[in-house]
Scaffold this motif. Structure first.
Motif, PDB file in Angstrom:
ATOM      1  N   ARG A  40       2.487   9.016  23.948  1.00  0.00           N
ATOM      2  CA  ARG A  40       2.450   8.453  25.303  1.00  0.00           C
ATOM      3  C   ARG A  40       1.070   8.553  25.939  1.00  0.00           C
ATOM      4  N   GLU A  41       0.216   9.414  25.405  1.00  0.00           N
ATOM      5  CA  GLU A  41      -1.162   9.527  25.900  1.00  0.00           C
ATOM      6  C   GLU A  41      -2.057   8.416  25.364  1.00  0.00           C
ATOM      7  N   LYS A  42      -1.632   7.762  24.299  1.00  0.00           N
ATOM      8  CA  LYS A  42      -2.448   6.708  23.690  1.00  0.00           C
ATOM      9  C   LYS A  42      -2.557   5.512  24.632  1.00  0.00           C
ATOM     10  N   GLU A  43      -3.759   4.958  24.685  1.00  0.00           N
ATOM     11  CA  GLU A  43      -4.019   3.829  25.581  1.00  0.00           C
ATOM     12  C   GLU A  43      -3.211   2.599  25.187  1.00  0.00           C
ATOM     13  N   ASN A  44      -3.145   2.300  23.903  1.00  0.00           N
ATOM     14  CA  ASN A  44      -2.389   1.138  23.445  1.00  0.00           C
ATOM     15  C   ASN A  44      -1.472   1.581  22.313  1.00  0.00           C
ATOM     16  N   ARG A  45      -0.443   2.318  22.659  1.00  0.00           N
ATOM     17  CA  ARG A  45       0.417   2.915  21.632  1.00  0.00           C
ATOM     18  C   ARG A  45       1.189   1.885  20.813  1.00  0.00           C
ATOM     19  N   THR A  46       1.505   0.734  21.382  1.00  0.00           N
ATOM     20  CA  THR A  46       2.223  -0.286  20.612  1.00  0.00           C
ATOM     21  C   THR A  46       1.371  -0.769  19.453  1.00  0.00           C
ATOM     22  N   ALA A  47       0.116  -1.110  19.725  1.00  0.00           N
ATOM     23  CA  ALA A  47      -0.783  -1.565  18.665  1.00  0.00           C
ATOM     24  C   ALA A  47      -1.020  -0.440  17.663  1.00  0.00           C
ATOM     25  N   TRP A  48      -1.170   0.791  18.145  1.00  0.00           N
ATOM     26  CA  TRP A  48      -1.391   1.940  17.264  1.00  0.00           C
ATOM     27  C   TRP A  48      -0.203   2.118  16.323  1.00  0.00           C
ATOM     28  N   LEU A  49       1.004   2.038  16.858  1.00  0.00           N
ATOM     29  CA  LEU A  49       2.203   2.189  16.035  1.00  0.00           C
ATOM     30  C   LEU A  49       2.338   1.056  15.018  1.00  0.00           C
ATOM     31  N   ARG A  50       2.029  -0.163  15.434  1.00  0.00           N
ATOM     32  CA  ARG A  50       2.075  -1.286  14.489  1.00  0.00           C
ATOM     33  C   ARG A  50       1.094  -1.060  13.349  1.00  0.00           C
ATOM     34  N   ASP A  51      -0.127  -0.628  13.688  1.00  0.00           N
ATOM     35  CA  ASP A  51      -1.132  -0.359  12.659  1.00  0.00           C
ATOM     36  C   ASP A  51      -0.676   0.748  11.722  1.00  0.00           C
ATOM     37  N   ALA A  52      -0.080   1.802  12.277  1.00  0.00           N
ATOM     38  CA  ALA A  52       0.387   2.926  11.458  1.00  0.00           C
ATOM     39  C   ALA A  52       1.497   2.483  10.501  1.00  0.00           C
ATOM     40  N   ILE A  53       2.398   1.660  10.979  1.00  0.00           N
ATOM     41  CA  ILE A  53       3.492   1.159  10.131  1.00  0.00           C
ATOM     42  C   ILE A  53       2.937   0.270   9.022  1.00  0.00           C
ATOM     43  N   MET A  54       2.010  -0.617   9.380  1.00  0.00           N
ATOM     44  CA  MET A  54       1.406  -1.507   8.375  1.00  0.00           C
ATOM     45  C   MET A  54       0.679  -0.687   7.312  1.00  0.00           C
ATOM     46  N   GLU A  55      -0.063   0.336   7.739  1.00  0.00           N
ATOM     47  CA  GLU A  55      -0.792   1.169   6.793  1.00  0.00           C
ATOM     48  C   GLU A  55       0.160   1.897   5.841  1.00  0.00           C
ATOM     49  N   LYS A  56       1.249   2.421   6.358  1.00  0.00           N
ATOM     50  CA  LYS A  56       2.226   3.122   5.518  1.00  0.00           C
ATOM     51  C   LYS A  56       2.858   2.155   4.512  1.00  0.00           C
ATOM     52  N   LEU A  57       3.220   0.970   4.951  1.00  0.00           N
ATOM     53  CA  LEU A  57       3.788  -0.029   4.038  1.00  0.00           C
ATOM     54  C   LEU A  57       2.778  -0.408   2.959  1.00  0.00           C
ATOM     55  N   TRP A  58       1.510  -0.532   3.342  1.00  0.00           N
ATOM     56  CA  TRP A  58       0.441  -0.869   2.412  1.00  0.00           C
ATOM     57  C   TRP A  58       0.302   0.226   1.353  1.00  0.00           C
ATOM     58  N   ARG A  59       0.277   1.489   1.806  1.00  0.00           N
ATOM     59  CA  ARG A  59       0.142   2.614   0.874  1.00  0.00           C
ATOM     60  C   ARG A  59       1.319   2.703  -0.090  1.00  0.00           C
ATOM     61  N   GLU A  60       2.507   2.342   0.376  1.00  0.00           N
ATOM     62  CA  GLU A  60       3.696   2.383  -0.475  1.00  0.00           C
ATOM     63  C   GLU A  60       3.820   1.152  -1.371  1.00  0.00           C
ATOM     64  N   GLY A  61       2.957   0.158  -1.150  1.00  0.00           N
ATOM     65  CA  GLY A  61       3.000  -1.063  -1.940  1.00  0.00           C
ATOM     66  C   GLY A  61       4.064  -2.043  -1.486  1.00  0.00           C
ATOM     67  N   HIS A  62       4.503  -1.932  -0.241  1.00  0.00           N
ATOM     68  CA  HIS A  62       5.562  -2.806   0.269  1.00  0.00           C
ATOM     69  C   HIS A  62       5.082  -3.809   1.318  1.00  0.00           C
ATOM     70  N   LEU A  63       3.793  -3.839   1.581  1.00  0.00           N
ATOM     71  CA  LEU A  63       3.271  -4.755   2.592  1.00  0.00           C
ATOM     72  C   LEU A  63       3.278  -6.177   2.045  1.00  0.00           C
ATOM     73  N   LEU A  70      -5.694  -8.246   5.919  1.00  0.00           N
ATOM     74  CA  LEU A  70      -5.929  -7.360   7.061  1.00  0.00           C
ATOM     75  C   LEU A  70      -6.233  -5.945   6.585  1.00  0.00           C
ATOM     76  N   MET A  71      -5.519  -5.477   5.597  1.00  0.00           N
ATOM     77  CA  MET A  71      -5.718  -4.128   5.097  1.00  0.00           C
ATOM     78  C   MET A  71      -7.029  -4.033   4.323  1.00  0.00           C
ATOM     79  N   ASP A  72      -7.408  -5.107   3.614  1.00  0.00           N
ATOM     80  CA  ASP A  72      -8.669  -5.113   2.898  1.00  0.00           C
ATOM     81  C   ASP A  72      -9.844  -5.005   3.874  1.00  0.00           C
TER      82      ASP A  72
END
Length: 76
Positions: A40-63, A70-72
């Motif tokens: 809740r302290e993050k300035e743009n937590r929605t964008a941060w959460l979207r980026d975190a989810i995309m990164e996790k999917l990328w690392r797992e090979g599911h993106l 975008l990840m490249d």
């Protein structure tokens, strides 16, 4: 019924913001209180959460392929 006035942006606050179509229903998650406070302290937590989810999917090979560019760019 609540005495609170309805928000004036109720028809527009969840409208499409970018080029990629978003799901109709938002995904919600409950977090431990200390993690919730940090998020809740993050300035743009929605964008941060979207980026975190995309990164996790990328690392797992599911993106999906269409997001690989975008990840490249992030890796450079």
């Amino acid at each position: 019924m609540s005495d609170k006035a309805l928000r004036r942006d109720c028809l527009t606050r969840f409208q499409q913001q970018g080029e990629v179509a978003m799901a109709v229903r938002p995904l919600c998650v409950r977090l431990p209180e200390d993690i919730d406070a940090l998020m809740r302290e993050k300035e743009n937590r929605t964008a941060w959460l979207r980026d975190a989810i995309m990164e996790k999917l990328w690392r797992e090979g599911h993106l999906p392929e269409r997001y690989q560019d975008l990840m490249d760019e992030e890796a450079d």
